[in-house]
Structure formats: C-alpha cells, structure tokens
Design an enzyme around this catalytic site. Sequence first.
Site, PDB file in Angstrom:
ATOM      1  N   HIS A 131       0.874  -1.176   0.000  1.00  0.00           N
ATOM      2  CA  HIS A 131       0.000   0.000   0.000  1.00  0.00           C
ATOM      3  C   HIS A 131       0.915   1.231   0.000  1.00  0.00           C
ATOM      4  O   HIS A 131       2.039   1.167   0.512  1.00  0.00           O
ATOM      5  CB  HIS A 131      -0.829  -0.059   1.289  1.00  0.00           C
ATOM      6  N   ASP A 208       3.108  -5.016   7.908  1.00  0.00           N
ATOM      7  CA  ASP A 208       1.875  -4.246   7.777  1.00  0.00           C
ATOM      8  C   ASP A 208       0.732  -5.260   7.815  1.00  0.00           C
ATOM      9  O   ASP A 208       0.482  -5.974   6.843  1.00  0.00           O
ATOM     10  CB  ASP A 208       1.893  -3.480   6.444  1.00  0.00           C
ATOM     11  N   GLN A 211      -4.491  -5.578   6.798  1.00  0.00           N
ATOM     12  CA  GLN A 211      -5.487  -6.420   6.120  1.00  0.00           C
ATOM     13  C   GLN A 211      -5.507  -7.835   6.681  1.00  0.00           C
ATOM     14  O   GLN A 211      -6.243  -8.689   6.183  1.00  0.00           O
ATOM     15  CB  GLN A 211      -5.191  -6.469   4.616  1.00  0.00           C
ATOM     16  N   LYS A 234     -10.244  -1.204  10.421  1.00  0.00           N
ATOM     17  CA  LYS A 234     -10.343  -2.320   9.483  1.00  0.00           C
ATOM     18  C   LYS A 234     -10.650  -3.630  10.206  1.00  0.00           C
ATOM     19  O   LYS A 234     -10.787  -4.677   9.589  1.00  0.00           O
ATOM     20  CB  LYS A 234      -9.047  -2.450   8.683  1.00  0.00           C
ATOM     21  N   CYS A 372      -4.743   2.548  -3.727  1.00  0.00           N
ATOM     22  CA  CYS A 372      -3.505   3.043  -3.099  1.00  0.00           C
ATOM     23  C   CYS A 372      -2.343   2.098  -3.340  1.00  0.00           C
ATOM     24  O   CYS A 372      -1.468   1.933  -2.483  1.00  0.00           O
ATOM     25  CB  CYS A 372      -3.694   3.289  -1.601  1.00  0.00           C
TER      26      CYS A 372
END
Lengths: 415, 143
Positions: A131, A208, A211, A234, A372
Amino acid sequence: MDTTLTPATAALNVELLRKDFPALHQSAHDHPLVYLDNAATTQKPQSVIDRIRRYYESENSNVHRGVHFLSQLATDAYEGARRTIASYINASDPREVIFTRGTTESINLVASSYGASFVPGDEVLISTMEHHSNIVPWQMLCERRGCTLKVIPVSDEGEIIYEEFERLLSERTKILAVCHTSNALGTVNPIQRMIRDAHALGVPVLIDAAQALPHGPMDVRELDCDFLCFSSHKMFGPTGVGVLYGKQDLLESLPPYQGGGDMIESVSFEGTTYNELPHRFEAGTPNIAGVIGLEAAVKYLQKVSPAAISSYEAELTDYATKTISSIDGVRIVGTAKRKVPVMSFLVGDIHPYDCGTILDRLGIAVRTGHHCTQPLMHRFGIPGTARASLAFYNTFGEVDALADGIRKAKSMLMR
Amino acid sequence: MSESTSIRERERQIVDEFSMFDDWMGRYEYLIELGSDLPLIEDRYKTDEFKIKGCQSQVWLRPDYRNGRVYFRADSDAVITKGLIALLVRVLDGELPADIATAPLRFIDEIGMKEHLSSTRKNGLASMIRQIRSYASSVTAEA
C-alpha cells in the site's frame, strides 16, 4: 445486542452475527445494502458503538494526568485496553503496544525513529504489492538519509517471487517492511518464512498487518516480527486509532517520534528527558475513546471465535472466486494460492469506474481504482480494478448479488 | 448578471429527455448513449495539459475561445463519465464565457445524477466544472 458465544468448532451463524452490525441493515438506492468494501473499512458491531458511548457518557476524562475520580476511570480503561490488545497479539508486555492514529502513522513512526540511524548505502526492502502507506514513508526516509529502496517483484498470480526476495535480501538491508496480506489482491504472504530468512541475516522486519487482523488474530511471538502495524477501523473498531507493536528492546533504543505532553519525564529550557515506554511514543492526548472502542472490537472478535471466522471465510473466498470468475469476460487480478476474501476484478474492457457506478446503483458497495497501490497496478499493466472485499458478516447470497450486478453492468456497458 | 436563457433552455431539453425514463437503468443507458455525441478531443491534445486531475478515469478537456465564444472538445475512457461530459458540453458549447462562468448547472441534479457531483466519487465531474468555470472566467477577464 451481543452475539452468544460460538464454540470454536461450530459453524458461524452469519445471519445471527449480522444482527450485531446496525449499519448493514439499510437500503442504498432502493436496494438492500450489500457492503463489500471491508478492506477500506469494516462496519462496527453494536458492542463497539455502545462502549464508545458509555465512555463519553460516564468515563470521559484525560488519561495519565488527573488525580480525580474520572481521570482514574479513563486511565484504567485506556491501559486496560492496552493489556487486552497486547494479549490478543500475544505481546510479551503491554508496553510493546503503542497507540497511533492508524497503520500509516505506525509505519511513519518506525521509518522516522528507527530510520534516523540509517546511513547512505543502507537499503530498505519492500514489495511491489505494498500500500502507498508502506512505500512513501520509506521513500521519504531514503531521500532524507541517502538510502536505497529495494522492491521485491510479484508474479502474475500476485505472489512474492521468493527467489527474488532472497536475492534482494542482504547485509545492506536495514529493514524488511512487507504486508502480511495485500489490500488490492488479497494475497497472504509467507510472512513466517520471510521473517526467518531476514533474521538469519540480522535484518529486522516490519509487518503491515492492516489487512490481516480483520481475518484472524496474529501471534507476534510466534511470528517473531520486530514491528507489527494495524488499524482499528479495518477490524471492526472505530476510525482514528491504530497500533504499533514493537519488541521492547528495539522500542527502548529508538528516539522519540513526536514531542509533546505525556511523552516526557521532565522538561526545562535546558533540555528534556523522555518518558518510558509506551508513553514515550504517545505525545499529546491520545484517542482514548478510539482505543477503548478497539478493545471492544477485539473482545467481540474473541467471542465470535477466530477459528470459525477463518473456516467460514475460506469457504466464502472459494465460492466468490468461482462465482465471479465463471462470468464470461471477468478476470480476477490476484490468484494467489493463499488468499483472504478480496476479489479484485476487471470485466472485459469496461472501466472499473463504470462498473462500480452501476454496482452502486444496485446497492452494492465495492471500491474502484488503484486501491492506493499504483506501483502494483502498473506491474499488472492496468489503471485499476473493481474490488469486492468481504468480511465474515458477508453471505453467499451477497456474493450472488454481486455476480448478478456484474452481469447487469456488463449488459449495460459492453458495446 | 442574469442567467443565460439559451443555457437554461438546453438544460430544460435534457431534463425533458431524461424524464422519459422511469428507472435509473434507462437514464444511465441513455447517458452512455449520449456519450457518443461528445465532440472528441484530438489524440495529440490528450496530454497532461488538458487532463483533468483527481479522476479515477482519464478525462481530457480542451476549451477553445473563438470569436468571443467558448467551444469544448473532450474525452474519457469511462463511458459514464463520457456521457456526463457530453451533457456539460451540450449545455455550454458555443456560449459566452461570462455566461459559462456563472451558469448554475442545475440540470445535473434534476436528471438524478447529483451523486456524480460529489468530490468523493473522483469521476472528475466536479473538477471538470471547476476547470470550465475558471477557464471561462479567465477569458472573460481578458476580454
């Protein structure tokens, strides 16, 4: 209303769970809302909404400051949330959990503070599927410090090309920063193996996990990652709050990120000494309600049962992939072997924006565009996709509605 | 300054045409059809200079000031966007810059396409209108 406890082995009662999410029960353009934009943000269960409301109604006060009753309540709630979240990700110590504004700020914090010691010739290793929030902070750092950004390529299926990763990883690599799960493709990366290989060369790893957390819990000690970043909104919590997990000794060694209240031990015009972890990295009044709301989201997820979520989502992913790709002219971008229910797709030569507009008129919320991840879209030679990203509260019926919607869009837009 | 009657007249015509459809699908299909009437910008002008920023789809628009009036040529790779531009151009093409700069363009709302004016949609209709108005104001100032 809260859901009753589901045993880990039992199948998910999705219809019952959906009742916990008030925003799912409404119409969009006279159609029942089909919310398939969960990779952008998830809906919130009533228990999260109620918790935030209760905080403002009866506990609101600033933390770590007052001697008074309310301040103590708020501080206890805030620090209690830190303990809940630390134990959810299996951190060794709550001090390893820093509250930020979100994944973006978590990554920026590491790039700024950890990157402060980088020198020309040092390398930062990321992947093509990152991202923008896991690209730009490192680019800015490289510009500041004269370092080099190295990028692991991805295959046509949307998987990291492992041999290339091994080739790019070297003793010059100062940090490996990769996503656990791709927001645009749904790919789940072989994080455990990557961390092991990076550590073999002494390279610390930032994950990261924005997600990843919506689809199941993570164990930072089992993974042995050095930093883990994720966002509350999220994973069914409120917006404006996120987490940076860091190994304690690593965090202790970092210079502060932002200066301000709460992050100091003592201030004088001759100099300032800084507070200890985690407060050193939490300058200013934090998002107290957000942190407490995130704790409520974590408790909700624990109650639903991570195992049941994961097996249901695996079925949902299979069904959605089969259903969508069986439509004539539809191409799924990102066909990795390990995926979460994120379907990025193109319909013939229809522009994703047109497709998304027709789906919207049918009450179906998808995201269109580059998500993104412009370098990734460039890698696939496309301007963008339409993306349906599902959560555990989405149903097989909603997948069918999406498929019907795509067929309708096709009939209107294909000429 | 009073509103241009010819702009308002063309808007009314469009509203009339769209009122013949009783559902959104008909309106969108008609919008897409109207996109094919758009006077296309030549490929050599599909450059950054004439590109509208902030769009998910690619949109180019080239205004041309001749004999005191403004003419437009444009294109987009998304057909719904192209239809919307075609409507704008149909309403404003060949008008006086002062009239273009001040036209309230109510018809977009009146034909049920108001959602496209939202900046979050990133289809560029709002930025296109801004661009058209600012171009029209700049030639008005010159005149």
